[in-house]
Design a protein around this motif. Structure first.
Motif, PDB file in Angstrom:
ATOM      1  N   ALA A 199       0.830  -1.203   0.000  1.00 53.56           N
ATOM      2  CA  ALA A 199       0.000   0.000   0.000  1.00 53.56           C
ATOM      3  C   ALA A 199       0.866   1.255   0.000  1.00 53.56           C
ATOM      4  N   GLN A 200       0.445   2.231  -0.793  1.00 48.54           N
ATOM      5  CA  GLN A 200       1.134   3.511  -0.874  1.00 48.54           C
ATOM      6  C   GLN A 200       0.200   4.617  -0.373  1.00 48.54           C
ATOM      7  N   LYS A 201      -0.142   5.544  -1.220  1.00 47.30           N
ATOM      8  CA  LYS A 201      -0.958   6.674  -0.794  1.00 47.30           C
ATOM      9  C   LYS A 201      -2.437   6.389  -1.025  1.00 47.30           C
ATOM     10  N   THR A 202      -3.282   6.979  -0.173  1.00 56.56           N
ATOM     11  CA  THR A 202      -4.729   6.869  -0.302  1.00 56.56           C
ATOM     12  C   THR A 202      -5.298   8.206  -0.767  1.00 56.56           C
ATOM     13  N   PHE A 203      -6.166   8.149  -1.762  1.00 64.77           N
ATOM     14  CA  PHE A 203      -6.785   9.349  -2.319  1.00 64.77           C
ATOM     15  C   PHE A 203      -8.292   9.288  -2.044  1.00 64.77           C
ATOM     16  N   ARG A 204      -8.849  10.393  -1.557  1.00 63.23           N
ATOM     17  CA  ARG A 204     -10.275  10.449  -1.222  1.00 63.23           C
ATOM     18  C   ARG A 204     -10.937  11.611  -1.948  1.00 63.23           C
ATOM     19  N   LEU A 205     -12.131  11.338  -2.440  1.00 63.07           N
ATOM     20  CA  LEU A 205     -12.847  12.333  -3.227  1.00 63.07           C
ATOM     21  C   LEU A 205     -13.206  13.557  -2.406  1.00 63.07           C
ATOM     22  N   GLY A 206     -13.311  13.432  -1.101  1.00 59.08           N
ATOM     23  CA  GLY A 206     -13.706  14.556  -0.261  1.00 59.08           C
ATOM     24  C   GLY A 206     -12.588  15.507   0.092  1.00 59.08           C
ATOM     25  N   TYR A 207     -11.358  15.202  -0.250  1.00 59.14           N
ATOM     26  CA  TYR A 207     -10.250  16.084   0.077  1.00 59.14           C
ATOM     27  C   TYR A 207     -10.317  17.371  -0.743  1.00 59.14           C
ATOM     28  N   ASP A 208      -9.713  18.425  -0.211  1.00 58.27           N
ATOM     29  CA  ASP A 208      -9.782  19.737  -0.870  1.00 58.27           C
ATOM     30  C   ASP A 208      -8.908  19.801  -2.114  1.00 58.27           C
ATOM     31  N   SER A 209      -7.693  19.290  -2.028  1.00 59.48           N
ATOM     32  CA  SER A 209      -6.747  19.387  -3.143  1.00 59.48           C
ATOM     33  C   SER A 209      -7.041  18.320  -4.188  1.00 59.48           C
ATOM     34  N   ALA A 210      -6.973  18.705  -5.465  1.00 58.00           N
ATOM     35  CA  ALA A 210      -7.186  17.735  -6.546  1.00 58.00           C
ATOM     36  C   ALA A 210      -6.102  16.674  -6.557  1.00 58.00           C
ATOM     37  N   ALA A 211      -4.904  17.040  -6.091  1.00 56.67           N
ATOM     38  CA  ALA A 211      -3.802  16.073  -6.037  1.00 56.67           C
ATOM     39  C   ALA A 211      -4.031  15.004  -4.979  1.00 56.67           C
ATOM     40  N   ASP A 212      -4.947  15.264  -4.032  1.00 54.78           N
ATOM     41  CA  ASP A 212      -5.287  14.285  -3.002  1.00 54.78           C
ATOM     42  C   ASP A 212      -6.588  13.553  -3.297  1.00 54.78           C
ATOM     43  N   ARG A 213      -7.354  14.060  -4.269  1.00 59.23           N
ATOM     44  CA  ARG A 213      -8.619  13.408  -4.625  1.00 59.23           C
ATOM     45  C   ARG A 213      -8.427  12.302  -5.648  1.00 59.23           C
ATOM     46  N   TYR A 214      -7.485  12.491  -6.546  1.00 56.84           N
ATOM     47  CA  TYR A 214      -7.251  11.525  -7.617  1.00 56.84           C
ATOM     48  C   TYR A 214      -5.791  11.058  -7.577  1.00 56.84           C
ATOM     49  N   PRO A 215      -5.510   9.826  -8.052  1.00 61.26           N
ATOM     50  CA  PRO A 215      -4.117   9.343  -8.073  1.00 61.26           C
ATOM     51  C   PRO A 215      -3.222  10.290  -8.860  1.00 61.26           C
ATOM     52  N   THR A 216      -2.270  10.911  -8.161  1.00 65.60           N
ATOM     53  CA  THR A 216      -1.401  11.923  -8.754  1.00 65.60           C
ATOM     54  C   THR A 216       0.038  11.632  -8.356  1.00 65.60           C
TER      55      THR A 216
END
Length: 277
Positions: A199-216
């Motif tokens: 497991a690496q990073k988790t991305f959630r749709l509710g986060y403010d930053s687009a870099a944290d909402r989608y795999p970036t």
């Protein structure tokens, strides 16, 4: 059997009744086996229904992935002096009889290359250029005025260059799924894993930053998920006469496959089986 005998048997069955006999065996070992089997069936049924959600309709929806490239970080700096791969002694590849592409010598770093010159996006993937080879041509004509009987020939040798800063180019994947019951939306959570399933990073749709909402990921991080270092040596199949250094992955390039799998169930180990993210 005749009709008379058949009717007689039916009449006897109607005018009679049966009782069942219950045989009780006093054996603790058989009782333990019987009760354990019954308990195992009940536990399995509970875990299967609650943990695996077998009472729900399951479906593998259609999944679409849009890929975007952000080159703003690379465009902020063109400083190539601090980049190790600009050192020709580290990146020169003399070539080999088993390598059809030939040698890659005198590799320099090229700056001020636009995003469109080093990247290309289409429906099946993204191409990022980490190495460029340019060949100049000269045209000589028998009639230079009317351009008749012209011949093209090489003007000097090929020029090899690394686009400076491509490791800072950011790639973003935006998946969305479509189900048979009318849902068309991005997933609530995306868990990223490397090539060995860690497991690496988790991305959630509710986060403010687009870099944290989608795999970036930037290019360096993305190839690292596949166990690749851009400046690591690509150990190609070479002949026994080969000498020198193997080319780097930055020179040869590498194909990465990104796999998306969908699930709307949460395992029992999370202790929250009714959360259907």
């Amino acid at each position: 059997m005749g009709i008379k005998e058949g009717l007689t048997e039916i009449w006897e069955d109607l005018m009679s009744y049966r009782t069942l006999k219950v045989v009780k065996i006093s054996d603790k070992r058989l009782a333990y086996v019987h009760k354990t089997l019954m308990a195992s069936i009940l536990v399995y049924s509970f875990i299967s229904m609650i943990g695996a959600h077998t009472y729900m309709l399951k479906e593998k929806p259609r999944l679409y992935v849009a890929t975007a490239v952000d080159d703003s970080l690379r465009l902020l700096s063109w400083n190539a002096s601090a980049m190790d791969y600009c050192n020709q002694t580290l990146t020169n590849f003399k070539g080999d009889a088993f390598v059809a592409e030939g040698a890659y010598m005198n590799n320099s770093c090229a700056t001020y290359l636009s995003t469109s010159q080093i990247s290309k996006l289409d429906d099946v993937g993204a191409f990022i250029g980490t190495h460029q080879r340019k060949q100049d041509w000269v045209r000589t004509c028998a009639d230079s005025v009317n351009k008749v009987d012209c011949v093209l020939s090489d003007s000097g040798g090929p020029q090899n260059a690394f686009p400076a800063g491509t490791e800072d180019l950011v790639i973003q994947f935006r998946p969305s799924y479509v189900t048979s019951w009318g849902v068309s939306a991005p997933p609530e959570v995306v868990f990223s894993q490397n090539y060995v399933g860690k497991a690496q990073k988790t991305f959630r749709l509710g986060y403010d930053s687009a870099a944290d909402r989608y795999p970036t990921f930037n290019l360096k991080q993305l190839v690292a998920l596949g166990g690749i270092d851009l400046d690591g040596r690509n150990t190609l199949a070479v002949s026994t006469n080969f000498t020198g250094n193997f080319p780097t992955y930055r020179t040869t390039g590498v194909r990465l496959n990104v796999e998306f799998t969908f699930s709307n169930f949460r395992p029992m180990s999370d202790g929250n089986p009714f959360n259907f993210e």
